[in-house]
Scaffold this active site. Sequence first.
Site, PDB file in Angstrom:
ATOM      1  N   GLU A   1       0.842  -1.199   0.000  1.00 13.57           N
ATOM      2  CA  GLU A   1       0.000   0.000   0.000  1.00 13.57           C
ATOM      3  C   GLU A   1       0.875   1.246   0.000  1.00 13.57           C
ATOM      4  O   GLU A   1       1.894   1.299   0.712  1.00 13.57           O
ATOM      5  CB  GLU A   1      -0.888  -0.037   1.255  1.00 13.57           C
ATOM      6  CG  GLU A   1      -2.266   0.480   1.056  1.00 13.57           C
ATOM      7  CD  GLU A   1      -3.095  -0.365   0.079  1.00 13.57           C
ATOM      8  OE1 GLU A   1      -3.123  -0.020  -1.116  1.00 13.57           O
ATOM      9  OE2 GLU A   1      -3.706  -1.348   0.519  1.00 13.57           O
TER      10      GLU A   1
ATOM     11  N   ASP B   1       2.993   2.416  -4.783  1.00 14.07           N
ATOM     12  CA  ASP B   1       2.928   2.458  -6.259  1.00 14.07           C
ATOM     13  C   ASP B   1       3.377   3.789  -6.837  1.00 14.07           C
ATOM     14  O   ASP B   1       3.628   3.888  -8.034  1.00 14.07           O
ATOM     15  CB  ASP B   1       1.534   2.058  -6.791  1.00 14.07           C
ATOM     16  CG  ASP B   1       0.427   3.026  -6.417  1.00 14.07           C
ATOM     17  OD1 ASP B   1       0.582   3.782  -5.437  1.00 14.07           O
ATOM     18  OD2 ASP B   1      -0.604   3.030  -7.120  1.00 14.07           O
TER      19      ASP B   1
ATOM     20  N   SER C   1     -11.669   1.486  -5.342  1.00 15.52           N
ATOM     21  CA  SER C   1     -11.371   2.136  -6.609  1.00 15.52           C
ATOM     22  C   SER C   1     -12.546   2.284  -7.559  1.00 15.52           C
ATOM     23  O   SER C   1     -12.411   2.072  -8.762  1.00 15.52           O
ATOM     24  CB  SER C   1     -10.265   1.331  -7.292  1.00 15.52           C
ATOM     25  OG  SER C   1      -9.291   2.195  -7.683  1.00 15.52           O
TER      26      SER C   1
ATOM     27  N   ASP D   1      -4.256   1.170  -9.462  1.00 12.59           N
ATOM     28  CA  ASP D   1      -5.700   0.940  -9.618  1.00 12.59           C
ATOM     29  C   ASP D   1      -6.067   0.724 -11.083  1.00 12.59           C
ATOM     30  O   ASP D   1      -6.727  -0.251 -11.439  1.00 12.59           O
ATOM     31  CB  ASP D   1      -6.491   2.133  -9.065  1.00 12.59           C
ATOM     32  CG  ASP D   1      -6.229   2.353  -7.591  1.00 12.59           C
ATOM     33  OD1 ASP D   1      -5.462   1.580  -7.004  1.00 12.59           O
ATOM     34  OD2 ASP D   1      -6.788   3.305  -7.018  1.00 12.59           O
TER      35      ASP D   1
HETATM   36  C1  GLA Z   1      -5.199   4.887  -3.990  1.00 12.23           C
HETATM   37  C2  GLA Z   1      -4.395   5.277  -5.226  1.00 12.23           C
HETATM   38  C3  GLA Z   1      -3.411   4.176  -5.595  1.00 12.23           C
HETATM   39  C4  GLA Z   1      -2.556   3.768  -4.394  1.00 12.23           C
HETATM   40  C5  GLA Z   1      -3.431   3.487  -3.185  1.00 12.23           C
HETATM   41  C6  GLA Z   1      -2.615   3.225  -1.950  1.00 12.23           C
HETATM   42  O1  GLA Z   1      -6.025   3.799  -4.276  1.00 12.23           O
HETATM   43  O2  GLA Z   1      -5.245   5.528  -6.316  1.00 12.23           O
HETATM   44  O3  GLA Z   1      -2.595   4.614  -6.663  1.00 12.23           O
HETATM   45  O4  GLA Z   1      -1.580   4.732  -4.109  1.00 12.23           O
HETATM   46  O5  GLA Z   1      -4.317   4.558  -2.914  1.00 12.23           O
HETATM   47  O6  GLA Z   1      -1.849   2.078  -2.099  1.00 12.23           O
END
Ligand code: GLA
Length: 371
Positions: A19, A22, A111, A157
């Site tokens: 987490e 990315d 997401s 995501d």
């Molecule tokens: C959100 C962002 C992702 C990632 C997560 C945390 O979902 O859109 O890109 O950074 O948070 O891991």
Amino acid sequence: MDRSKIIVKSPGRINLIGEHVDYNGGYVLPGATDLFIQFSFSNSKKKYSEVYSSVIDKKCKIYFDNLSKRVIQWENYLVGSLISILKKRKVELKNFNCLIEGNLPLGSGISSSSSLICGFIKGIDQLNNLNLNNDEILSVSREVEYDFIGLKGGIMDQFTIINSKKNNFILLNTADNSAEFIKSDLGDYKLLLLNTNKKHNLSDSAYNKRVEECQEALKIINDSGYNIKFLTQIDVKELRKIKELMLDNIFNRALYVTQENNRTIQSVQYLKNLDLKSLGKLLYSSHEGLRDLYEVSCEELDYLVDKTRIYDQILGARMMGGGFGGCTINLIHKDFIDTFVSEVSESYSSMFSLELSPIITSLGEGLRYKV
Ligand code: GLA
């Protein structure tokens, strides 16, 4: 082929571990949910396009000659997508009707906004024969969120929503976007999401603040003599040696990121060896890092994770996604789900005056369409 009617299904994403790495060139281990948003597109003879979402019972009109920012956020996902598509392909788009349905919960850290954007882009692509390949859909959808919406997020995501395969996690290396599918074999265990129903808004400054803090850590590291491109490229020992160069919170962010990256790599080994107990322990460590070092958890998420600790039937749990609300992800024995859910739902709602929504999810297909 008659492209007058197109059905697109766009899933949500879960993330087993990895987490907030990315946007730091690290490894993540997400997969698509079996829950999805469904779009039915058809051509329209009107001078404008219309979108109706039965999920939120709202409609909006879109004129291609007036694609400006709106006050209502979900409309911005659509308008932003059209702007980015038109930058990529200099064509005249056909007016359309679009019905949005589906079972993907909104604003729950799985997401739904990226899913909306990716699915919408795919439909417009198909309706207009634009031939956008997956990499182009990825870059268009990223541009919408990064530039138009203003969330400085990573690639996890959208990549997951577009590329997932049923029953597989994706080990995605965000340093170069290379990916490996990892079969999800959880035996008698299931992935249970517990949605706190606490609304979070990721474009809120808190998410972007974390991105900036990581950039600051990277700069301090490089100014001290290293030459790395991503924060995940320094190891924990080296990082500790230069701790005094950073403010505590910046050091903590960097420490979390490097540790979480290591945990993701380790998790893949455990998954492959079917060592779910060790995998579960890493989920707990991930949560502790997100709570104490990265500071993106909240009372509700901590409560739900802590509630699992006394049960042998739950091997691990952690907050999932950007944080500040959304879901926890739990690795739980299939026979214990009902008991646990009814117990925790009751205590959660009396504690926080919020309803808890359980979601048992398996890993589904990525973005798909039918003409
Ligand atoms: C959100 C962002 C992702 C990632 C997560 C945390 O979902 O859109 O890109 O950074 O948070 O891991």
